[in-house]
Design a protein around this motif. Structure first.
Motif, PDB file in Angstrom:
ATOM      1  N   CYS A 121      40.777  33.913  40.726  1.00 20.55           N
ATOM      2  CA  CYS A 121      41.466  34.530  41.870  1.00 20.55           C
ATOM      3  C   CYS A 121      40.545  34.453  43.083  1.00 20.55           C
ATOM      4  O   CYS A 121      39.346  34.681  42.976  1.00 20.55           O
ATOM      5  N   THR A 122      41.112  34.135  44.240  1.00 18.45           N
ATOM      6  CA  THR A 122      40.274  34.020  45.441  1.00 18.45           C
ATOM      7  C   THR A 122      39.860  35.400  45.943  1.00 18.45           C
ATOM      8  O   THR A 122      38.951  35.525  46.753  1.00 18.45           O
ATOM      9  N   GLY A 123      40.554  36.441  45.497  1.00 16.20           N
ATOM     10  CA  GLY A 123      40.256  37.797  45.940  1.00 16.20           C
ATOM     11  C   GLY A 123      40.879  38.089  47.297  1.00 16.20           C
ATOM     12  O   GLY A 123      40.738  39.180  47.829  1.00 16.20           O
ATOM     13  N   GLN A 124      41.567  37.103  47.853  1.00 17.75           N
ATOM     14  CA  GLN A 124      42.157  37.316  49.184  1.00 17.75           C
ATOM     15  C   GLN A 124      43.660  37.134  49.148  1.00 17.75           C
ATOM     16  O   GLN A 124      44.282  36.822  50.156  1.00 17.75           O
ATOM     17  N   CYS A 125      44.223  37.239  47.963  1.00 17.96           N
ATOM     18  CA  CYS A 125      45.654  36.926  47.880  1.00 17.96           C
ATOM     19  C   CYS A 125      46.498  38.124  48.307  1.00 17.96           C
ATOM     20  O   CYS A 125      46.071  39.265  48.195  1.00 17.96           O
ATOM     21  N   SER A 126      47.678  37.821  48.771  1.00 17.26           N
ATOM     22  CA  SER A 126      48.598  38.907  49.148  1.00 17.26           C
ATOM     23  C   SER A 126      49.977  38.579  48.588  1.00 17.26           C
ATOM     24  O   SER A 126      50.287  37.405  48.326  1.00 17.26           O
ATOM     25  N   PRO A 127      50.800  39.613  48.374  1.00 17.18           N
ATOM     26  CA  PRO A 127      52.092  39.395  47.716  1.00 17.18           C
ATOM     27  C   PRO A 127      52.947  38.345  48.426  1.00 17.18           C
ATOM     28  O   PRO A 127      52.940  38.246  49.647  1.00 17.18           O
ATOM     29  N   THR A 128      53.647  37.552  47.608  1.00 23.58           N
ATOM     30  CA  THR A 128      54.614  36.597  48.143  1.00 23.58           C
ATOM     31  C   THR A 128      55.987  37.167  47.808  1.00 23.58           C
ATOM     32  O   THR A 128      56.231  37.459  46.626  1.00 23.58           O
ATOM     33  N   PRO A 129      56.863  37.348  48.799  1.00 22.38           N
ATOM     34  CA  PRO A 129      58.170  37.943  48.502  1.00 22.38           C
ATOM     35  C   PRO A 129      58.904  37.181  47.398  1.00 22.38           C
ATOM     36  O   PRO A 129      58.916  35.948  47.395  1.00 22.38           O
ATOM     37  N   GLY A 130      59.463  37.927  46.465  1.00 25.17           N
ATOM     38  CA  GLY A 130      60.278  37.328  45.397  1.00 25.17           C
ATOM     39  C   GLY A 130      59.456  36.743  44.259  1.00 25.17           C
ATOM     40  O   GLY A 130      60.017  36.196  43.312  1.00 25.17           O
ATOM     41  N   LYS A 131      58.134  36.804  44.357  1.00 25.75           N
ATOM     42  CA  LYS A 131      57.310  36.204  43.295  1.00 25.75           C
ATOM     43  C   LYS A 131      56.518  37.300  42.578  1.00 25.75           C
ATOM     44  O   LYS A 131      55.725  37.997  43.204  1.00 25.75           O
ATOM     45  N   PRO A 132      56.739  37.469  41.257  1.00 27.14           N
ATOM     46  CA  PRO A 132      55.995  38.529  40.567  1.00 27.14           C
ATOM     47  C   PRO A 132      54.507  38.152  40.494  1.00 27.14           C
ATOM     48  O   PRO A 132      54.175  36.975  40.348  1.00 27.14           O
ATOM     49  N   PRO A 133      53.620  39.143  40.620  1.00 28.58           N
ATOM     50  CA  PRO A 133      52.192  38.814  40.527  1.00 28.58           C
ATOM     51  C   PRO A 133      51.833  38.457  39.091  1.00 28.58           C
ATOM     52  O   PRO A 133      52.555  38.796  38.157  1.00 28.58           O
ATOM     53  N   SER A 134      50.719  37.758  38.916  1.00 26.36           N
ATOM     54  CA  SER A 134      50.254  37.548  37.540  1.00 26.36           C
ATOM     55  C   SER A 134      49.238  38.641  37.212  1.00 26.36           C
ATOM     56  O   SER A 134      48.712  39.308  38.112  1.00 26.36           O
ATOM     57  N   LEU A 135      49.019  38.826  35.938  1.00 27.08           N
ATOM     58  CA  LEU A 135      48.010  39.784  35.493  1.00 27.08           C
ATOM     59  C   LEU A 135      46.826  38.987  34.994  1.00 27.08           C
ATOM     60  O   LEU A 135      46.985  38.073  34.181  1.00 27.08           O
ATOM     61  N   ARG A 136      45.647  39.352  35.473  1.00 33.55           N
ATOM     62  CA  ARG A 136      44.457  38.593  35.071  1.00 33.55           C
ATOM     63  C   ARG A 136      43.422  39.525  34.447  1.00 33.55           C
ATOM     64  O   ARG A 136      43.424  40.727  34.669  1.00 33.55           O
ATOM     65  N   TRP A 137      42.547  38.941  33.684  1.00 34.62           N
ATOM     66  CA  TRP A 137      41.465  39.672  33.014  1.00 34.62           C
ATOM     67  C   TRP A 137      40.169  39.387  33.752  1.00 34.62           C
ATOM     68  O   TRP A 137      39.836  38.214  33.989  1.00 34.62           O
ATOM     69  N   ARG A 138      39.469  40.434  34.121  1.00 28.81           N
ATOM     70  CA  ARG A 138      38.201  40.252  34.828  1.00 28.81           C
ATOM     71  C   ARG A 138      37.087  40.060  33.799  1.00 28.81           C
ATOM     72  O   ARG A 138      36.881  40.920  32.944  1.00 28.81           O
ATOM     73  N   CYS A 139      36.379  38.966  33.891  1.00 25.54           N
ATOM     74  CA  CYS A 139      35.303  38.705  32.919  1.00 25.54           C
ATOM     75  C   CYS A 139      34.054  39.466  33.339  1.00 25.54           C
ATOM     76  O   CYS A 139      33.595  39.334  34.474  1.00 25.54           O
ATOM     77  N   VAL A 140      33.536  40.255  32.442  1.00 22.95           N
ATOM     78  CA  VAL A 140      32.311  40.994  32.743  1.00 22.95           C
ATOM     79  C   VAL A 140      31.197  40.396  31.874  1.00 22.95           C
ATOM     80  O   VAL A 140      31.333  40.319  30.661  1.00 22.95           O
ATOM     81  N   SER A 141      30.150  39.954  32.483  1.00 21.20           N
ATOM     82  CA  SER A 141      29.007  39.352  31.785  1.00 21.20           C
ATOM     83  C   SER A 141      29.400  38.304  30.749  1.00 21.20           C
ATOM     84  O   SER A 141      28.992  38.416  29.588  1.00 21.20           O
ATOM     85  N   PRO A 142      30.150  37.290  31.131  1.00 22.92           N
ATOM     86  CA  PRO A 142      30.511  36.262  30.133  1.00 22.92           C
ATOM     87  C   PRO A 142      29.279  35.534  29.607  1.00 22.92           C
ATOM     88  O   PRO A 142      29.308  34.938  28.535  1.00 22.92           O
ATOM     89  N   GLU A 143      28.163  35.637  30.399  1.00 25.70           N
ATOM     90  CA  GLU A 143      26.946  34.936  29.954  1.00 25.70           C
ATOM     91  C   GLU A 143      26.382  35.530  28.666  1.00 25.70           C
ATOM     92  O   GLU A 143      25.564  34.931  27.986  1.00 25.70           O
ATOM     93  N   HIS A 144      26.855  36.748  28.327  1.00 18.72           N
ATOM     94  CA  HIS A 144      26.361  37.348  27.089  1.00 18.72           C
ATOM     95  C   HIS A 144      27.169  36.925  25.875  1.00 18.72           C
ATOM     96  O   HIS A 144      26.846  37.294  24.751  1.00 18.72           O
ATOM     97  N   ILE A 145      28.237  36.193  26.124  1.00 16.88           N
ATOM     98  CA  ILE A 145      29.059  35.787  24.978  1.00 16.88           C
ATOM     99  C   ILE A 145      28.518  34.487  24.401  1.00 16.88           C
ATOM    100  O   ILE A 145      28.387  33.485  25.110  1.00 16.88           O
ATOM    101  N   ARG A 146      28.197  34.549  23.164  1.00 16.37           N
ATOM    102  CA  ARG A 146      27.651  33.385  22.466  1.00 16.37           C
ATOM    103  C   ARG A 146      28.340  33.262  21.135  1.00 16.37           C
ATOM    104  O   ARG A 146      28.760  34.275  20.573  1.00 16.37           O
ATOM    105  N   CYS A 158      27.900  27.706  30.484  1.00 16.65           N
ATOM    106  CA  CYS A 158      27.051  27.158  31.530  1.00 16.65           C
ATOM    107  C   CYS A 158      27.210  28.040  32.779  1.00 16.65           C
ATOM    108  O   CYS A 158      28.331  28.295  33.215  1.00 16.65           O
ATOM    109  N   PRO A 159      26.089  28.546  33.361  1.00 23.16           N
ATOM    110  CA  PRO A 159      26.196  29.491  34.486  1.00 23.16           C
ATOM    111  C   PRO A 159      27.077  28.969  35.629  1.00 23.16           C
ATOM    112  O   PRO A 159      27.714  29.738  36.313  1.00 23.16           O
TER     113      PRO A 159
END
Ligand code: GLU
Length: 316
Positions: A121-146, A158-159
């Protein structure tokens, strides 16, 4: 005695199964059956626009033709939407989900370095009329997943390509990442063998497993079958479908012999999945770059198919 391992094959019925899909099916069958385990079939048909019932029939026919029989009744993801909804609610309760209005194009433009597999997500998105938003998962410390991949060895992200987030639900359709995590757990899957193109997905799936308190299965990612130009076989190509090879007179044992040769398990002679069990070894797949060149042969000409295999080479 521990319960027998459980593996699975989880095709998306978006087209006829090709040799690359059959390669994965055979290897995951061998991995499960060599350990006297169960091998389950799951139809990943969440994309109602691209998935077709006729392809479900066809892929079951192809698996039977190859001698790859599955245990238990196959699951169809399209019939399990309530389970994905429940899991989504639990994920929302963690506070790590957010709504996003970016189109795929916005995301690709926002994060060009991340590659098309990791648009965020660009973090700058705004609602588009007639289009439902998507739901996203925020990754926290993915670098710890091995994780330790049974073919590729130790894996970490890879960082440069850490995904910042990924989709859980878009256009009222649950995502592959969400559904696969719910179903691997529901089917009691203890080992997942699939194409190396899905390694990135594993990091996302482990995050969801941890958030939902689910067990992480063992993973083995095998090299994807490529054509003679080094391009991964895709359903859109069509020419290498099992159905077309069947129609051209190739037998199940001939196809298994060919796939076994590509997996460095044999010399290409016709064989059966059972006969390969004693020599199956995941480690043999490590440095493999399986390529297949097939000459287009008109059916009327009744010539045999020209198949060259290149079972060895460096896998990057
Ligand atoms: N449904 C995916 C595919 O057909 C495979 C998913 C998986 O094995 O996790 O590519």
């Amino acid at each position: 005695m521990p319960p027998p391992p459980r593996g699975r094959f989880a095709p998306s019925p978006t087209g006829p199964m090709h040799l690359g899909n059959a390669f994965v099916a055979l290897l995951s069958w061998l991995w499960a059956k060599q350990q006297k385990g169960h091998w389950l079939l799951r139809i990943e048909d969440l994309d109602g626009q691209r998935c077709k019932a006729e392809y479900v029939e066809l892929l079951m026919e192809d698996l039977r033709f190859l001698g790859l029989s599955w245990d238990e009744t196959p699951l169809l993801q399209s019939q399990r939407l309530n389970l994905y909804a429940q899991a989504l609610q639990r994920l929302q309760a963690t506070g790590l989900c957010f709504t996003c209005h970016c189109s795929r194009k916005d995301m690709a433009l926002g994060a060009p370095h991340a590659g098309e597999n990791n648009p965020s997500c660009t973090g700058q998105c705004s609602p588009t009329p007639g289009k439902p938003p998507s739901l996203r998962w925020r990754c926290v410390s993915p670098e710890h997943i091995r994780f330790e991949d049974a073919v590729l060895g130790p894996q970490h992200l890879c960082p440069k390509i850490y995904p910042k987030d990924f989709v859980l639900c878009r256009n009222n359709q649950y995502s592959y990442q969400l559904a696969v995590v719910v179903d691997d757990a529901a089917q009691g899957i203890t080992q997942v063998l699939r194409g190396a193109d899905l390694v990135d997905s594993t990091f996302r799936q482990i995050q969801l497993q941890q958030a939902l308190g689910l067990h992480t299965p063992a993973y083995a990612h095998v090299p994807c079958l490529e054509d003679s130009h080094g391009k991964r076989l895709a359903k859109r190509g069509g020419t290498l479908s099992i159905a077309s090879l069947r129609a051209r007179g190739m037998s199940g044992p001939q196809l298994i012999g060919l796939l076994a040769q590509l997996a460095a398990l044999g010399d290409g002679r016709p064989t059966t999945p059972q006969a390969l069990l004693p020599c199956f070894n995941l480690k043999k797949l490590q440095s493999l770059r399986p390529r297949i060149a097939m000459e287009e042969v008109a059916i009327e000409e009744e010539k045999s198919l020209a198949i060259e295999t290149e079972p060895s080479g460096q896998w990057p």
